[in-house]
Design a protein around this motif. Structure first.
Motif, PDB file in Angstrom:
ATOM      1  N   GLU A 116       0.648  -1.158  -0.163  1.00  0.00           N
ATOM      2  CA  GLU A 116      -0.213   0.042   0.040  1.00  0.00           C
ATOM      3  C   GLU A 116       0.584   0.784  -0.469  1.00  0.00           C
ATOM      4  N   ILE A 117       1.934   1.266  -1.137  1.00  0.00           N
ATOM      5  CA  ILE A 117       2.731   2.077  -1.303  1.00  0.00           C
ATOM      6  C   ILE A 117       2.641   2.659  -2.487  1.00  0.00           C
ATOM      7  N   PRO A 118       2.935   3.761  -3.004  1.00  0.00           N
ATOM      8  CA  PRO A 118       3.169   3.868  -4.387  1.00  0.00           C
ATOM      9  C   PRO A 118       4.572   3.483  -5.280  1.00  0.00           C
ATOM     10  N   ASN A 119       4.071   2.878  -6.212  1.00  0.00           N
ATOM     11  CA  ASN A 119       4.486   1.954  -7.071  1.00  0.00           C
ATOM     12  C   ASN A 119       5.803   1.954  -8.657  1.00  0.00           C
ATOM     13  N   ILE A 120       6.759   1.304  -9.533  1.00  0.00           N
ATOM     14  CA  ILE A 120       7.283   2.287 -10.250  1.00  0.00           C
ATOM     15  C   ILE A 120       6.303   2.979 -11.113  1.00  0.00           C
ATOM     16  N   GLN A 121       5.194   2.832 -11.576  1.00  0.00           N
ATOM     17  CA  GLN A 121       3.946   3.773 -12.407  1.00  0.00           C
ATOM     18  C   GLN A 121       4.813   4.724 -11.578  1.00  0.00           C
ATOM     19  N   GLN A 122       4.165   5.519 -10.221  1.00  0.00           N
ATOM     20  CA  GLN A 122       3.894   5.866  -9.347  1.00  0.00           C
ATOM     21  C   GLN A 122       5.357   6.399  -9.503  1.00  0.00           C
ATOM     22  N   PHE A 123       6.344   6.402  -9.832  1.00  0.00           N
ATOM     23  CA  PHE A 123       7.665   7.214  -9.541  1.00  0.00           C
ATOM     24  C   PHE A 123       7.544   7.555 -11.112  1.00  0.00           C
ATOM     25  N   MET A 124       7.547   7.030 -12.023  1.00  0.00           N
ATOM     26  CA  MET A 124       8.305   7.537 -13.291  1.00  0.00           C
ATOM     27  C   MET A 124       7.200   8.104 -13.846  1.00  0.00           C
ATOM     28  N   GLN A 125       6.010   8.522 -13.152  1.00  0.00           N
ATOM     29  CA  GLN A 125       4.674   9.594 -12.802  1.00  0.00           C
ATOM     30  C   GLN A 125       5.590  10.740 -12.345  1.00  0.00           C
ATOM     31  N   ASP A 126       6.032  10.697 -11.041  1.00  0.00           N
ATOM     32  CA  ASP A 126       5.936  11.669 -10.207  1.00  0.00           C
ATOM     33  C   ASP A 126       7.600  12.348 -11.196  1.00  0.00           C
ATOM     34  N   VAL A 127       9.224  11.371 -11.361  1.00  0.00           N
ATOM     35  CA  VAL A 127      10.268  11.952 -12.404  1.00  0.00           C
ATOM     36  C   VAL A 127       9.068  12.787 -13.479  1.00  0.00           C
ATOM     37  N   ASN A 128       8.153  12.655 -13.849  1.00  0.00           N
ATOM     38  CA  ASN A 128       7.933  13.021 -15.105  1.00  0.00           C
ATOM     39  C   ASN A 128       7.459  14.348 -14.626  1.00  0.00           C
ATOM     40  N   LYS A 129       6.573  14.288 -13.631  1.00  0.00           N
ATOM     41  CA  LYS A 129       6.254  15.843 -13.304  1.00  0.00           C
ATOM     42  C   LYS A 129       6.782  17.030 -12.404  1.00  0.00           C
ATOM     43  N   PHE A 130       7.685  15.993 -12.090  1.00  0.00           N
ATOM     44  CA  PHE A 130       9.212  17.077 -11.642  1.00  0.00           C
ATOM     45  C   PHE A 130      10.021  17.730 -12.862  1.00  0.00           C
ATOM     46  N   CYS A 139      17.110   7.495  -6.446  1.00  0.00           N
ATOM     47  CA  CYS A 139      17.702   6.135  -4.821  1.00  0.00           C
ATOM     48  C   CYS A 139      17.089   5.089  -5.007  1.00  0.00           C
ATOM     49  N   ARG A 140      18.053   3.725  -5.447  1.00  0.00           N
ATOM     50  CA  ARG A 140      17.217   2.582  -5.220  1.00  0.00           C
ATOM     51  C   ARG A 140      17.995   1.586  -4.764  1.00  0.00           C
ATOM     52  N   PHE A 141      16.817   0.688  -4.028  1.00  0.00           N
ATOM     53  CA  PHE A 141      17.755   0.169  -2.688  1.00  0.00           C
ATOM     54  C   PHE A 141      17.363  -1.761  -2.411  1.00  0.00           C
ATOM     55  N   ASN A 142      17.858  -2.099  -2.433  1.00  0.00           N
ATOM     56  CA  ASN A 142      18.051  -3.370  -1.938  1.00  0.00           C
ATOM     57  C   ASN A 142      17.550  -3.878  -1.105  1.00  0.00           C
ATOM     58  N   VAL A 143      16.895  -4.312   0.136  1.00  0.00           N
ATOM     59  CA  VAL A 143      16.861  -4.906   1.337  1.00  0.00           C
ATOM     60  C   VAL A 143      18.122  -5.762   1.252  1.00  0.00           C
ATOM     61  N   LYS A 144      18.977  -6.001   2.656  1.00  0.00           N
ATOM     62  CA  LYS A 144      19.819  -7.104   2.356  1.00  0.00           C
ATOM     63  C   LYS A 144      19.885  -7.677   3.486  1.00  0.00           C
ATOM     64  N   GLY A 167       9.983  13.355   0.554  1.00  0.00           N
ATOM     65  CA  GLY A 167      10.219  12.318   0.230  1.00  0.00           C
ATOM     66  C   GLY A 167       9.435  11.147  -0.015  1.00  0.00           C
ATOM     67  N   THR A 168       9.175  10.260  -1.205  1.00  0.00           N
ATOM     68  CA  THR A 168       8.166   9.497  -1.643  1.00  0.00           C
ATOM     69  C   THR A 168       9.180   8.023  -1.854  1.00  0.00           C
ATOM     70  N   VAL A 169       7.951   6.564  -0.608  1.00  0.00           N
ATOM     71  CA  VAL A 169       9.574   5.507  -0.745  1.00  0.00           C
ATOM     72  C   VAL A 169       8.414   4.827  -1.924  1.00  0.00           C
ATOM     73  N   TYR A 170       8.727   3.872  -2.969  1.00  0.00           N
ATOM     74  CA  TYR A 170       8.252   3.488  -4.148  1.00  0.00           C
ATOM     75  C   TYR A 170       8.881   2.011  -3.895  1.00  0.00           C
ATOM     76  N   ARG A 171       7.435   0.566  -4.774  1.00  0.00           N
ATOM     77  CA  ARG A 171       8.271  -0.461  -3.892  1.00  0.00           C
ATOM     78  C   ARG A 171       8.759  -0.678  -5.693  1.00  0.00           C
ATOM     79  N   VAL A 172       9.207  -1.190  -6.103  1.00  0.00           N
ATOM     80  CA  VAL A 172       9.619  -2.119  -7.254  1.00  0.00           C
ATOM     81  C   VAL A 172       9.010  -3.325  -7.232  1.00  0.00           C
ATOM     82  N   GLY A 173       8.726  -3.956  -6.370  1.00  0.00           N
ATOM     83  CA  GLY A 173       8.679  -5.493  -6.838  1.00  0.00           C
ATOM     84  C   GLY A 173       9.551  -6.135  -5.109  1.00  0.00           C
ATOM     85  N   GLY A 174       9.475  -6.910  -4.690  1.00  0.00           N
ATOM     86  CA  GLY A 174      10.238  -8.331  -3.769  1.00  0.00           C
ATOM     87  C   GLY A 174      11.024  -7.038  -3.173  1.00  0.00           C
TER      88      GLY A 174
END
Ligand code: C2E
Ligand code: CA
Ligand code: CA
Length: 561
Positions: free
Chosen positions: A147-161, A173-178, A211-218
């Motif tokens: 229930e957080i924004p996904n990568i589609q939302q990220f792309m939209q926000d980038v376009n907006k800015f 920043c793209r991160f992967n949880v260890k 800022g916003t956290v977006y989930r890419v997947g996994g």
């Protein structure tokens, strides 16, 4: 807001609705809508009909996307009672309205009632439809598990800015949880997920409006944040102790590998999205650090790696990978005792050494494809040599550890050897000891099953890894190859220490019942030193460099006489 004010607002909304019904394509299917609305409006104007609206401010458009009619009937009401009744309805946040007759007024006629019915009906349809559209729109941009924004939302926000020319105010920043695997293993997948959610919530809480956290997947996420927060965000993503709220594991160490990109004014949205993703993927491969900042050099490197991966696919089809054989010798009698198959790539007419492409292919399953390709070519050569009457020797084939996660690994190896009817003992599987990404159990299963099938197993580069001693004690390896770094040249500053280590290492390996092979002997003195330490099986430039198949074949016939 006073009643009159609200009433005035409603008049306005009502007029909007009249306008909307006149023009909207959504309601043309229902006849005479505009007329119905106008007639209802007339009832309202003369006071025969009353409407109460709650939360009008959140109402958008004609009577609003979220508005809902909660009640209407021909029973007469006064406004106070309506307000009381509305309290029992639905979500407090929703706008709703009640249509009613005022006490003391004349009853609605049949025709009027039909109009009001129609009005409510159409409005209901319209509302349901637009609510559905809103929900679907939201689902498209929302990760449903977190229930957080996904990568589609990220792309939209980038376009907006980018459109607003504000993109350089932000960092991405793209991160992967260890270690999520280990957390899941300890407390189970469901609890693991709730710990992960907590971690993400903490980050979003820290960012707040900035800022916003977006989930890419996994366990992959993206953050877009105001640049001034960079240092704090970076520290927050590094490993730290976190209270989990989970009873089984109240506190854990959790952290991420993160790649940071700093968008520039000249960047297009595509550039920002691509670079964010690329540097996140690069960061995932970091060994000694947990974050990196994107720069041009990396971009070039990444491109080269992508080209290698792309060209390698063509390489397999065109058989551009070629097997070289480096002899292994017995220094007592200078006889050939085996060889190692080493890969060379003829890429666009140029020979590429494995150090350039193996690490790249190791990032994906392509390395497994290459290793089996090599095994197949080796088996094919062995078959031919046997058929020609050569006295063949055991050939070792390198297998990257990536293979070990494949449950069918041993089966596949045997299947290829058998396809060429090569006796199993002529193949050795060489596995490096350096990688730490497979469990002991997985490794044990593979070594045991190969051993049972009569395929020789060999530990490569022994001594420079981590798991050294117990993996040679507890697994039935046949051969152990000492890493070249243990073999000093005569002018080595630490010659004496290295000599002591070397001789003890060789004794230990042999005492454990393994065959010991020294790798990388280049000069006569090294051959002598090894003999002094009791090791006579040697692979190195002193004897031969890796040789093309035709050259190696000549050694085989030599070994024959
Ligand atoms: P490795 O398995 O440790 O192979 C031995 C490397 O040491 C070979 O380099 C060989 O040419 C080199 N070498 C042998 N004797 C000497 C010596 O006396 N002096 C020096 N300086 N070097 C010596 P090469 O062929 O460039 O291969 C490098 C690495 O690439 C291999 O290291 C292996 O890890 C990997 N590799 C090569 N072919 C394959 C393959 O088919 N599959 C996989 N997974 N890895 C491969
Ligand atoms: Ca090797
Ligand atoms: Ca080696």
């Amino acid at each position: 807001m006073g009643y009159d004010e609200r009433r005035a607002q409603f008049h306005e909304a009502f007029l909007d609705m009249v306008e909307f019904f006149k023009t909207s394509e959504h309601v043309t299917a229902v006849t005479n809508q505009a007329d119905v609305v106008i007639r209802c409006y007339e009832l309202l104007r003369i006071g025969k009909l009353c409407v109460h609206i709650r939360n009008h401010t959140s109402v958008n458009g004609p009577l609003g996307e979220y508005s809902t009619i909660v009640a209407y009937d021909s029973g007469k009401e006064d406004t106070e009672r309506v307000i009381q009744k509305e309290k029992f309805y639905q979500d407090e946040k929703l706008a709703c309205y009640t249509i009613y007759q005022i006490e003391g007024q004349e009853d609605w006629t049949e025709d009027e009632l039909r109009d009001i019915d129609m009005l409510v009906h159409v409005n209901f349809l319209f509302n349901s439809r637009s609510r559905l559209v809103v929900l679907m729109e939201r689902a498209r941009y929302l990760d449903k598990d977190f229930e957080i924004p996904n990568i589609q939302q990220f792309m939209q926000d980038v376009n907006k800015f980018v459109d607003q020319e504000r993109i350089s105010e932000y960092g991405t920043c793209r991160f992967n949880v260890k270690n999520l695997k280990y957390i899941n293993a300890q407390i189970g997948f469901l609890m693991g997920t709730s710990v992960l959610k907590k971690y993400i919530t903490n980050i979003q809480d820290f960012l707040g409006e900035n800022g916003t956290v977006y989930r890419v997947g996994g366990d992959n996420f993206i953050v877009m944040y105001k640049q001034e927060l960079f240092e704090q965000l970076r520290d927050m993503l590094l490993e730290h102790d976190m209270i989990t709220g989970v009873a089984m594991l109240p506190e854990i160490k959790i952290g991420s590998r993160a790649g940071y990109y700093f968008p520039m004014d000249i960047d297009t949205a595509d550039t920002v999205i691509r670079n964010t993703n690329e540097c996140g993927l690069l960061a995932k491969q970091l060994k000694y650090e947990d974050y990196m900042i994107y720069n041009e050099g990396q971009r070039v490197k990444q491109r080269r790696m992508q080209e290698i991966v792309k060209d390698a696919n063509r390489g397999f089809i065109n058989e551009e990978f070629i097997v070289y054989y480096q002899p292994k010798m017995n220094s007592k009698n200078n006889r050939l005792i085996g060889a190692e198959a080493l890969c060379r790539w003829m890429r666009e007419g140029q020979m590429v050494s494995p150090d350039r492409f193996i690490p790249v292919l190791e990032q994906s399953n392509d390395i497994c494809k290459l290793d089996f390709y090599m095994l197949e070519h080796v088996c094919r050569d062995l078959r031919r040599w046997i058929d020609t009457g050569f006295e063949v020797v055991r050939i070792s084939v390198n297998f990257s550890r990536v293979n070990l996660t494949n449950a069918d690994f041993t089966k596949k190896v045997i299947e290829i050897i058998d396809r060429y009817k090569v006796p199993h003992e002529y193949i050795a599987v060489e596995l490096t000891e350096t990688a730490i990404d497979v469990s002991f159990e997985t490794l044990a299963k593979v070594v045991n099953s190969l051993n049972e099938a009569g395929v020789c197993t060999s530990v490569d580069d022994f001594g420079i890894g981590y798991s050294s001693l117990n993996i040679i004690r507890d697994l039935p390896w046949k051969v152990l190859k000492l890493d070249r770094s243990f073999l000093p040249l005569p002018d080595d500053k630490e010659y004496e220490q290295k000599k002591i280590m070397l001789s003890h290492m060789i004794s230990m390996v042999q005492a454990l019942g393994l065959q010991c092979i020294a790798e990388g002997a280049e000069v006569k003195e090294q051959i002598d030193l090894l003999a002094e330490c009791g090791c006579y099986f040697i692979q190195g430039y002193y004897y031969d460099k890796p040789l093309p198949k035709e050259e190696f074949e000549k050694r085989l016939s030599l070994g024959d006489d």
